[in-house]
Write an enzyme that holds these catalytic residues in place. Structure first.
Site, mmCIF file in Angstrom:
data_model
loop_
_atom_site.group_PDB
_atom_site.id
_atom_site.type_symbol
_atom_site.label_atom_id
_atom_site.label_comp_id
_atom_site.label_asym_id
_atom_site.label_seq_id
_atom_site.Cartn_x
_atom_site.Cartn_y
_atom_site.Cartn_z
ATOM 1 N N GLU A 59 -0.782 -5.713 8.448
ATOM 2 C CA GLU A 59 -0.059 -4.980 9.498
ATOM 3 C C GLU A 59 -0.665 -5.389 10.832
ATOM 4 O OE1 GLU A 59 0.562 -0.840 8.756
ATOM 5 O OE2 GLU A 59 1.186 -1.199 6.685
ATOM 6 N N GLU B 268 9.634 -4.312 10.123
ATOM 7 C CA GLU B 268 10.008 -3.008 9.577
ATOM 8 C C GLU B 268 10.350 -2.047 10.722
ATOM 9 O OE1 GLU B 268 7.172 -1.238 6.880
ATOM 10 O OE2 GLU B 268 8.309 0.640 6.755
ATOM 11 N N ASP C 113 -0.880 -6.182 -0.035
ATOM 12 C CA ASP C 113 -1.225 -5.575 1.256
ATOM 13 C C ASP C 113 -2.717 -5.504 1.488
ATOM 14 O OD1 ASP C 113 0.880 -4.950 2.913
ATOM 15 O OD2 ASP C 113 1.297 -3.024 1.949
ATOM 16 N N ASP D 226 0.841 -1.204 0.000
ATOM 17 C CA ASP D 226 0.000 0.000 0.000
ATOM 18 C C ASP D 226 0.878 1.257 0.000
ATOM 19 O OD1 ASP D 226 0.852 -0.128 2.612
ATOM 20 O OD2 ASP D 226 -1.149 -0.094 3.512
ATOM 21 N N SER D 227 2.206 1.069 -0.048
ATOM 22 C CA SER D 227 3.108 2.181 -0.366
ATOM 23 C C SER D 227 2.735 2.801 -1.715
ATOM 24 C CB SER D 227 4.569 1.707 -0.389
ATOM 25 O OG SER D 227 4.706 0.576 -1.226
HETATM 26 O O1 KIV Z 1 3.603 -1.036 1.499
HETATM 27 C C1 KIV Z 1 4.780 -1.425 1.392
HETATM 28 O O2 KIV Z 1 5.452 -1.244 0.388
HETATM 29 C C2 KIV Z 1 5.362 -2.119 2.545
HETATM 30 C C3 KIV Z 1 6.844 -2.316 2.546
HETATM 31 C C4 KIV Z 1 7.514 -1.043 2.861
HETATM 32 C C5 KIV Z 1 7.251 -3.401 3.469
HETATM 33 O O3 KIV Z 1 4.667 -2.470 3.445
#
Ligand code: KIV
Length: 263
Positions: free
Chosen positions: A113, A180, A83, A44-45
């Site tokens: 998460e 993380e 995610d 979700d980045s």
């Molecule tokens: O959303 C993402 O890209 C992540 C990574 C930074 C582990 O959770």
């Protein structure tokens, strides 16, 4: 042949570092596949690096499903992890519906998460056939609860709690852990104790694998986190930079203790 959770378990057993990188579209998925990246994370980045938001919180399940479908059309070999977005864990039914949507779009594993309250949710998802990666530590969806992107588990009580949470989530059926923004010593302890593969970011070189956000690796992030590295300088192009990242992880040249890790 497609990388699966069995491949990752074998890599952990054999001490071969697992390579993981984010991607959000078919073109980059093809490049990552060509560089032999083991796991592509549709994180979700994407809310920050694709959509331009300040946090990951605005990302919806429709957004992640769209990008998983695109990545799955580009990747033939890498395992796809996706995610569960913000509030996708608000109740078991929502998590099952959203996790199911990600799997139907092409994900082989869903990253959630987590904290200590997630063991039951993980048990229900795993029981329903959704392989779960439990993400612990500096979980970006909790940025406002943490009061910023702050390293987690620094005090000894918090470190003990995270170690217990990792054990509980594994016992609940998580098939992978992702750490993380965790002090190196704590991340090393969790990785050594876990029977499932443990992937790190801003964690420890002793994790079973490493992940970074693609845009950090190819120099597109204006103010990258200290734990990341830009592999573009010296590379002839995008494909070479991605291959250099994969080689550095496999040869344990990245991350460097003290430079990309925390105390
Ligand atoms: O959303 C993402 O890209 C992540 C990574 C930074 C582990 O959770």
């Amino acid at each position: 042949m497609r990388t699966t959770i069995r491949t990752l378990e074998r890599h952990k057993r054999d001490g071969r570092p697992i390579t993981c990188l984010t991607a959000y579209d078919a073109s980059f998925a093809r490049l990552l596949d060509a560089a032999d990246i083991d796991v592509i994370l549709v994180g979700d980045s994407l809310g920050m690096v694709v959509q331009g938001h300040e946090t990951t919180l605005p990302v919806t399940i429709e957004d992640v499903v769209y990008h998983v479908a695109a990545v799955s059309r580009g990747a033939r070999r890498a395992m796809l992890m996706a995610d569960l977005p913000f509030l996708g864990d608000r109740d078991v039914l929502t998590a099952l519906e959203q996790g199911g949507a990600l799997m139907r779009a092409g994900a082989q594993m869903v990253k959630v998460e987590c904290d200590g309250a997630h063991a039951d949710l993980v048990r229900r998802m795993a029981g329903a056939g959704i392989p779960v990666c439990a993400h612990l530590g500096l979980t970006p969806q909790a940025v406002h609860r943490f009061g910023g992107y702050r390293i987690q588990g620094r005090e000894s009580a918090a470190a003990d709690r995270m170690q217990a949470e990792a054990r509980a989530l594994e016992a609940a059926g998580a098939q992978c852990l992702l750490l993380e923004g965790v002090p190196e010593a704590l991340a090393t302890r969790i990785a050594h104790a876990a029977r499932v593969p443990v992937i790190g970011i801003g964690a420890s070189p002793d994790c079973d694998g490493q992940v970074l956000v693609l845009q950090d690796v190819i120099g597109l992030t204006p103010d990258p986190p200290r734990f990341a590295r830009n592999f573009m300088p010296g590379a002839g192009g995008l494909a070479e930079a991605i291959a250099a990242y994969a080689a550095a992880v496999r040869e344990r040249r990245f991350p460097v203790s003290g430079e990309h890790t925390f105390t």
